[in-house]
Design a protein around this motif. Structure first.
Motif, short mmCIF file in Angstrom:
data_model
loop_
_atom_site.label_atom_id
_atom_site.label_comp_id
_atom_site.label_asym_id
_atom_site.label_seq_id
_atom_site.Cartn_x
_atom_site.Cartn_y
_atom_site.Cartn_z
N SER A 130 86.43 13.21 -16.01
CA SER A 130 86.23 14.61 -15.66
C SER A 130 86.61 14.84 -14.21
O SER A 130 86.52 13.93 -13.38
CB SER A 130 84.78 15.05 -15.90
OG SER A 130 83.89 14.25 -15.17
N THR A 131 87.05 16.05 -13.93
CA THR A 131 87.38 16.46 -12.58
C THR A 131 86.85 17.86 -12.36
O THR A 131 87.09 18.74 -13.18
CB THR A 131 88.91 16.45 -12.34
OG1 THR A 131 89.39 15.13 -12.56
CG2 THR A 131 89.26 16.89 -10.93
N TYR A 132 86.11 18.05 -11.28
CA TYR A 132 85.60 19.37 -10.92
C TYR A 132 86.20 19.75 -9.58
O TYR A 132 86.30 18.92 -8.68
CB TYR A 132 84.07 19.36 -10.78
CG TYR A 132 83.37 19.09 -12.08
CD1 TYR A 132 83.05 20.13 -12.94
CD2 TYR A 132 83.03 17.80 -12.44
CE1 TYR A 132 82.40 19.88 -14.13
CE2 TYR A 132 82.38 17.54 -13.64
CZ TYR A 132 82.07 18.58 -14.48
OH TYR A 132 81.43 18.35 -15.66
N ALA A 133 86.60 21.00 -9.46
CA ALA A 133 87.12 21.51 -8.20
C ALA A 133 86.34 22.76 -7.85
O ALA A 133 85.76 23.41 -8.72
CB ALA A 133 88.60 21.83 -8.32
N GLN A 134 86.34 23.12 -6.56
CA GLN A 134 85.65 24.33 -6.14
C GLN A 134 86.33 25.55 -6.75
O GLN A 134 87.55 25.58 -6.90
CB GLN A 134 85.68 24.46 -4.62
CG GLN A 134 84.81 23.46 -3.92
CD GLN A 134 84.90 23.61 -2.40
OE1 GLN A 134 85.78 24.26 -1.88
NE2 GLN A 134 83.96 23.00 -1.71
N ASN A 135 85.53 26.54 -7.11
CA ASN A 135 86.05 27.78 -7.66
C ASN A 135 86.46 28.68 -6.50
O ASN A 135 85.76 29.62 -6.15
CB ASN A 135 84.98 28.45 -8.53
CG ASN A 135 85.54 29.60 -9.31
OD1 ASN A 135 86.75 29.84 -9.32
ND2 ASN A 135 84.67 30.34 -9.98
N SER A 136 87.60 28.33 -5.88
CA SER A 136 88.11 29.06 -4.72
C SER A 136 89.63 28.92 -4.71
O SER A 136 90.18 28.06 -5.41
CB SER A 136 87.52 28.48 -3.43
OG SER A 136 88.03 27.18 -3.21
N PRO A 137 90.32 29.74 -3.91
CA PRO A 137 91.78 29.62 -3.86
C PRO A 137 92.26 28.22 -3.48
O PRO A 137 93.28 27.75 -3.96
CB PRO A 137 92.19 30.64 -2.80
CG PRO A 137 91.10 31.66 -2.81
CD PRO A 137 89.84 30.88 -3.12
N GLU A 138 91.51 27.52 -2.62
CA GLU A 138 91.90 26.16 -2.22
C GLU A 138 91.67 25.16 -3.34
O GLU A 138 92.34 24.16 -3.44
CB GLU A 138 91.13 25.69 -0.98
CG GLU A 138 91.29 26.56 0.23
CD GLU A 138 90.30 27.73 0.21
OE1 GLU A 138 89.15 27.57 -0.23
OE2 GLU A 138 90.72 28.82 0.64
N GLY A 139 90.67 25.42 -4.18
CA GLY A 139 90.34 24.53 -5.29
C GLY A 139 90.10 23.10 -4.87
O GLY A 139 90.56 22.17 -5.52
N ARG A 140 89.37 22.89 -3.77
CA ARG A 140 89.11 21.53 -3.27
C ARG A 140 88.37 20.69 -4.31
O ARG A 140 87.51 21.18 -5.02
CB ARG A 140 88.28 21.58 -1.99
CG ARG A 140 89.06 22.10 -0.83
CD ARG A 140 88.25 21.95 0.46
NE ARG A 140 88.68 22.96 1.38
CZ ARG A 140 87.93 23.95 1.83
NH1 ARG A 140 86.67 24.02 1.50
NH2 ARG A 140 88.42 24.83 2.67
N LEU A 141 88.69 19.39 -4.30
CA LEU A 141 88.04 18.45 -5.20
C LEU A 141 86.55 18.42 -4.93
O LEU A 141 86.12 18.28 -3.79
CB LEU A 141 88.62 17.05 -5.01
CG LEU A 141 87.95 15.93 -5.81
CD1 LEU A 141 88.23 16.11 -7.30
CD2 LEU A 141 88.44 14.58 -5.34
N GLY A 142 85.75 18.58 -5.97
CA GLY A 142 84.30 18.45 -5.86
C GLY A 142 83.86 17.09 -6.35
O GLY A 142 83.10 16.39 -5.70
N LEU A 143 84.38 16.69 -7.52
CA LEU A 143 84.01 15.41 -8.11
C LEU A 143 85.09 15.00 -9.09
O LEU A 143 85.56 15.82 -9.88
CB LEU A 143 82.67 15.51 -8.84
CG LEU A 143 82.26 14.31 -9.68
CD1 LEU A 143 81.90 13.13 -8.79
CD2 LEU A 143 81.09 14.66 -10.58
N SER A 144 85.47 13.75 -9.04
CA SER A 144 86.38 13.17 -10.02
C SER A 144 85.71 11.92 -10.54
O SER A 144 85.23 11.10 -9.75
CB SER A 144 87.72 12.84 -9.36
OG SER A 144 88.60 12.32 -10.34
#
Length: 180
Positions: A130-144
């Motif tokens: 699983s991969t989670y990214a921030q819900n923002s234009p940058e979409g930074r990695l939150g967790l992989s």
């Protein structure tokens, strides 16, 4: 740790749907087709499994690598990291989460909603990547997160009640980085 960044299209779609669903100001995302089928399978699996993961998480912009584990049997689910232990009944939508950092436990259906289901899964409904990214234009990695071991047996049978949050069930061999 190159393997931690591998993603597939299903992960991107599911993570986007999950993040959008978490925003209470937005209407729920309507899942359809194959995405709905995969998400439903993760939420209704009756499989018994132990999945040991190696995770990369961004904390204050700094990548942190750590172990994680998920255990499942029937409707019962458990998640462990070095900082948290979570139990949930996915059918009843109840759960409890213990923060090992603060020592505080929270309970409620929101715990089950967070712990039960989503992302890359086997036919049995086991989440393996699983991969989670921030819900923002940058979409930074939150967790992989990627599984390093998937077993069909649990390390114990008494690991799904609130009292079990007091101890870890993750074997020491899965608490160190895998050999790449």
């Amino acid at each position: 740790m190159k393997f931690l960044f591998r993603t597939v299209p299903v992960v991107a779609v599911l993570a986007g749907a999950a993040l959008a669903a978490c925003d209470q100001s937005q209407p729920p995302v309507e899942l359809t087709g194959r995405v709905k089928e995969v998400v439903d399978r993760t939420k209704t699996t009756q499989a018994t499994y132990a999945v040991y993961n190696w995770n990369e998480e961004s904390r204050s912009g700094t990548p942190v690598l750590e172990w994680g584990a998920e255990f499942h049997s029937g409707d019962k689910h458990r998640v462990e990291t070095p900082r948290d232990r979570v139990i949930a009944d996915c059918k009843a939508q109840t759960g409890a989460a213990l923060s090992l950092t603060t020592g505080k436990t929270v309970e409620g259906p929101f715990v089950a909603r967070a712990a039960c289901g989503i992302n890359d899964v086997t036919r049995a409904g086991v989440i393996v990547r699983s991969t989670y990214a921030q819900n923002s234009p940058e979409g930074r990695l939150g967790l992989s997160s990627e599984a390093v071991s998937v077993l069909s047996e649990l390390p114990a049978t008494d690991m799904f009640d609130k009292a079990s949050l007091a101890r870890s069930y993750v074997p020491d061999r899965f608490k160190t980085a895998p050999n790449l």
